[in-house]
Structure formats: C-alpha cells, structure tokens
Design a protein around this motif. Structure first.
Motif, mmCIF file in Angstrom:
data_model
loop_
_atom_site.group_PDB
_atom_site.id
_atom_site.type_symbol
_atom_site.label_atom_id
_atom_site.label_comp_id
_atom_site.label_asym_id
_atom_site.label_seq_id
_atom_site.Cartn_x
_atom_site.Cartn_y
_atom_site.Cartn_z
ATOM 1 N N ILE A 78 0.833 -1.211 0.000
ATOM 2 C CA ILE A 78 0.000 0.000 0.000
ATOM 3 C C ILE A 78 0.866 1.259 0.000
ATOM 4 O O ILE A 78 0.543 2.249 -0.655
ATOM 5 N N THR A 138 -9.075 -0.826 0.365
ATOM 6 C CA THR A 138 -8.200 0.284 -0.029
ATOM 7 C C THR A 138 -7.655 0.061 -1.437
ATOM 8 O O THR A 138 -7.661 0.968 -2.279
ATOM 9 N N LEU A 139 -7.204 -1.161 -1.706
ATOM 10 C CA LEU A 139 -6.662 -1.485 -3.030
ATOM 11 C C LEU A 139 -7.740 -1.378 -4.106
ATOM 12 O O LEU A 139 -7.489 -0.848 -5.197
#
Length: 198
Positions: A78, A138-139
C-alpha cells in the motif's frame, strides 16, 4: 554437560512450533493434545512445558508471527509507488506466497479462527480480519479511482470474492505440484481482472 545456548533454545522452539503447526492444521486445534505434539517431537509431554506453558501459547505464537509478516507485506504494498493495478496484483501474489510458505499457518487461521475467538487472548484475530478487509478495500477503491477497475463494482462483494477464492486455495494447493504458487496467482488474476468470457 554443555550448557544449552540461546540459539539452540530458539532453534528448538522453532522446531516445536513447526511440529505443532503441522498437527493443528492436519488434526485441528481442539483435537491435538500436548501429548500429540510431544510424541511427534520425540520428547515427553513434561519437556514441552520447558518451552511453552500450553498449546494455546503455541498456536498464539504461530499465528502472531505469521500474521505480522503477512500484514507487514501488505503495508509495504500500500505504501509503495506501484500503480493501483500493480498493487492489487502484488497483494494477490503475496497471498499465494503465504499459502506456499506458511500453508499450516494459513490452514489454522482459516479453520480455527472462529473457535479461537471464543478466548479473550485471541481477540486480535478479529482485528486482523478487519485489517484484511481494510487492505483489500483500499486497493479496490484505488483501482476504481484510477479508472483501472469498473466503477459499478460492489466493493464489499468484490473484497469477499477475492478473500474467499484466494484463501480457500489452502485446502487444495500443495507445494511442488503441477503449477507453482506464482502461476496459480497469475491465473487467478487473469480470471479476476479479465473474466472468463471468450
């Protein structure tokens, strides 16, 4: 008698944890006794208590060590400069690497987490589940925002699909099989990102 050195003690602990992990994955945590672990290690049950106070302590150390490594890798992905699609691809590959390298640990988490969560000392497993969800969402959000993923995706459903299809592979994947874990990860990514239509 030669005194036991610190590295030797650490090595023996690591060996015992490996034996325990194999038994927990194969027989289940509840069905594995301290005696089973000691017998597999070729020692008396009492000798095991020189290293660990209980089988709960053993599975705790097994899961904590594995998850610290895995989530450290997710954090690195991330935080990296990779583009959103590459980050998603890397996370899938890292997950399959974990299944290859830590098959027993993954199987224990998949099969035993619900039971272990009935004990206060394993409450962190619920935190790890939430952290895993946050990583994948999030990805996925980054992919949608960058325009590399469809904007009509139900992200929660997509996350669950990825989670379940990737981690269930621990039930059938065997190291040294016809396909490597990297090849399987690439096939999964092809199906996930391009679909199966002609």
């Amino acid at each position: 008698m030669v005194p036991t050195t610190e590295p030797a003690i650490h090595s023996r602990r690591t060996e015992l944890l490996g034996i325990a992990a194999g038994l927990f994955a194969e027989k289940g945590f509840k069905n594995t006794t301290v005696r089973d672990i000691a017998d597999a290690a070729g020692i008396l049950s009492g000798s095991l208590y020189h290293h660990f106070d209980s089988k709960e302590s053993m599975v705790d150390e097994i899961l904590r060590t594995f998850q610290e490594e895995l989530f450290g890798q997710y954090d690195d992905i991330i935080a990296s400069d990779l583009d959103p699609r590459s980050k998603l691809e890397r996370a899938v590959v890292v997950s399959f690497e974990a299944i290859d390298k830590h098959r027993d640990e993954v199987a224990i988490f998949q099969n035993e987490a619900a039971y272990l969560l009935t004990f206060d000392r394993f409450s962190y497993l619920a935190d790890r589940n939430r952290q895993s969800r946050d990583v994948w969402l999030t990805l996925l959000r980054s992919g949608v925002e960058a325009g590399v993923l469809r904007d009509d995706l139900d992200l929660e459903l997509t996350y669950r699909f990825i989670r379940d299809t990737v981690w269930v592979a621990v039930s059938w994947y065997r190291p040294g099989g016809r396909r490597t874990h990297t090849e399987i990860a690439r096939q999964y990514l092809s199906i996930l990102l391009e679909g199966i239509q002609s």
